[in-house]
Write a protein that holds these residues in place. Structure first.
Motif, short mmCIF file in Angstrom:
data_model
loop_
_atom_site.label_atom_id
_atom_site.label_comp_id
_atom_site.label_asym_id
_atom_site.label_seq_id
_atom_site.Cartn_x
_atom_site.Cartn_y
_atom_site.Cartn_z
N MET A 1 0.98 -1.17 -0.03
CA MET A 1 -0.08 0.12 0.19
C MET A 1 0.87 1.22 0.02
N THR A 2 0.61 2.26 -0.96
CA THR A 2 1.18 3.40 -0.95
C THR A 2 1.15 4.28 0.29
N GLU A 3 2.13 5.02 0.57
CA GLU A 3 2.08 6.01 1.77
C GLU A 3 0.74 6.89 1.58
N ARG A 4 0.40 7.02 0.66
CA ARG A 4 -0.78 7.97 0.39
C ARG A 4 -2.04 7.35 0.76
N ASN A 5 -1.99 6.06 0.38
CA ASN A 5 -3.47 5.09 0.68
C ASN A 5 -3.26 4.74 2.14
N LYS A 6 -2.13 4.66 2.45
CA LYS A 6 -2.23 4.24 4.13
C LYS A 6 -2.57 5.44 5.00
N LEU A 7 -2.09 6.59 4.53
CA LEU A 7 -2.74 7.62 5.34
C LEU A 7 -4.20 7.90 5.30
N MET A 8 -4.55 7.72 4.10
CA MET A 8 -6.02 8.17 3.83
C MET A 8 -6.73 7.09 4.57
N LYS A 9 -6.25 5.81 4.62
CA LYS A 9 -7.03 4.68 5.41
C LYS A 9 -7.34 5.39 6.61
N GLU A 10 -6.11 5.72 7.41
CA GLU A 10 -6.24 6.18 8.70
C GLU A 10 -7.26 7.38 8.85
N ILE A 11 -7.26 8.19 8.05
CA ILE A 11 -8.11 9.26 7.91
C ILE A 11 -9.82 8.82 7.94
N MET A 12 -10.00 7.71 6.96
CA MET A 12 -11.19 7.21 6.90
C MET A 12 -11.68 6.53 8.39
N ALA A 13 -10.60 5.87 9.01
CA ALA A 13 -10.85 5.08 10.13
C ALA A 13 -11.28 6.17 11.41
N TYR A 14 -10.38 7.24 11.63
CA TYR A 14 -10.75 8.29 12.71
C TYR A 14 -11.99 9.26 12.11
N SER A 15 -12.19 9.48 10.87
CA SER A 15 -13.60 10.43 10.63
C SER A 15 -14.70 9.40 10.73
N PHE A 16 -14.39 8.01 10.49
CA PHE A 16 -15.72 7.01 10.67
C PHE A 16 -16.04 6.87 12.16
N ALA A 17 -14.93 6.65 12.96
CA ALA A 17 -15.08 6.71 14.36
C ALA A 17 -15.88 7.90 15.08
N ALA A 18 -15.27 9.32 14.40
CA ALA A 18 -16.01 10.40 14.92
C ALA A 18 -17.56 10.53 14.67
N TYR A 19 -17.54 10.06 13.47
CA TYR A 19 -18.91 10.30 13.02
C TYR A 19 -19.94 9.35 13.50
N ASP A 20 -19.38 7.89 14.08
CA ASP A 20 -20.59 6.89 14.59
C ASP A 20 -20.62 7.66 15.88
N TRP A 21 -19.63 8.33 16.80
CA TRP A 21 -19.90 8.95 17.93
C TRP A 21 -20.91 10.08 17.82
N ASN A 22 -20.88 10.58 16.74
CA ASN A 22 -21.86 12.15 16.32
C ASN A 22 -23.16 11.36 16.46
N LEU A 23 -23.35 10.06 15.72
CA LEU A 23 -24.93 9.58 15.44
C LEU A 23 -25.37 9.07 16.78
N TYR A 24 -24.50 8.65 17.63
CA TYR A 24 -24.84 8.20 18.79
C TYR A 24 -25.10 9.17 19.73
#
Lengths: 81, 197
Positions: A1-24
């Motif tokens: 996985m490229t550095e770019r994709n790796k970083l994007m995957k982390e962004i997706m994970a943290y953004s998703f976690a934040a959003y799921d707490w938002n919904l809760y």
């Protein structure tokens, strides 16, 4: 996985976690543990997004601050692999 | 209003073309229980919601469904783009291909184009939220069916994520419904409120 994709995957994970707490929190507005988690995940996502924008390009159009060329249009777009 | 983030909600990287699977999964783009109908349903229903919890929940879930629409579109695009014409011709995608090529179009697996009739709005918060609970279960059931016919791990990983979101939305909509059903003495008693008669 490229550095770019790796970083994007982390962004997706943290953004998703934040959003799921938002919904809760929408239905549990006084849950202090959730409020804290939401803040933590949001901060982390913000930090990672800042790094991504600096190294690889804009995530929202407003991130495109290059003075020579308009980088918002550049590939990859999310559906490309 | 909305602003666009140039990213998916969940990563998608499908390696093998599969026109048959594309023609099945397109149902979650434009089928009766698909993401387009879900987004339009929730974002339209919120105008008649009576309290903060229901307004926020429909806004946020409706917005997430737009992100899911983009994800389902991405799956179809990646499954179809490298399929040869012969592969498509010999698959259930053939009739779709004649009108829509390898593009992404809102249609059900059975070939019915997206219908606005399927995104229900009654203007009644309880009727609408109960509809939404069913909608999430129906979408979950469709994702279950997709998992029954798909053996591509790149696709199934994404479908499992989308399926799980239906379960979470069902939970949140249940709590939102509780917030108006279980507080008959508060100002949320829209059904007794003069303005709503």
């Amino acid at each position: 996985m490229t550095e770019r994709n790796k970083l994007m995957k982390e962004i997706m994970a943290y953004s998703f976690a934040a959003y799921d707490w938002n919904l809760y929190l929408n239905t549990h507005p006084n849950d202090r543990m959730a409020l804290m988690q939401f803040r933590k995940m949001t901060e982390k996502a913000k930090e990672l997004k800042k790094e991504y924008v600096k190294r690889f390009g804009p995530i929202v159009a407003g991130d495109a601050t290059d003075t020579q060329t308009w980088t918002w249009v550049s590939d990859p777009w999310p559906w490309n692999n | 209003m909305w602003s666009y983030q140039k990213r998916l909600q969940y990563p998608i990287n499908i390696k093998n073309p599969n026109p048959k699977l594309a023609s099945f999964i397109v149902s979650q783009y434009g089928g009766p229980n698909g993401e387009a109908n879900a987004a339009l349903r929730y974002l339209s229903q919120r105008f008649s919601m009576p309290n903060d919890i229901t307004k926020a929940t429909l806004t946020d879930v409706g917005t997430e469904e737009l992100a899911h629409l983009e994800m389902v579109g991405t799956i179809i695009h990646q499954l179809a783009k490298n399929a040869t014409t012969t592969e498509i011709e010999n698959s259930p995608m053939a009739p779709y291909f004649i009108d829509h090529g390898r593009g992404v179009y809102a249609i059900s697996a059975g070939g019915n184009p997206q219908k606005a009739e399927e995104f229900a709005v009654t203007g009644d918060p309880i009727a609408d939220l109960v509809e939404d609970l069913a909608a999430e279960q129906k979408a979950r059931a469709v994702y279950d069916n997709i998992l029954r016919v798909s053996d591509d791990p790149d696709v199934n990983d994404v479908i499992k994520f989308l399926r799980e979101r239906e379960v979470v939305h069902f939970q949140r909509f249940g709590e939102a419904l509780d917030s108006i059903q279980n507080k008959p003495a508060s100002r949320n008693t829209f059904y007794m409120c003069k303005n709503n008669r």
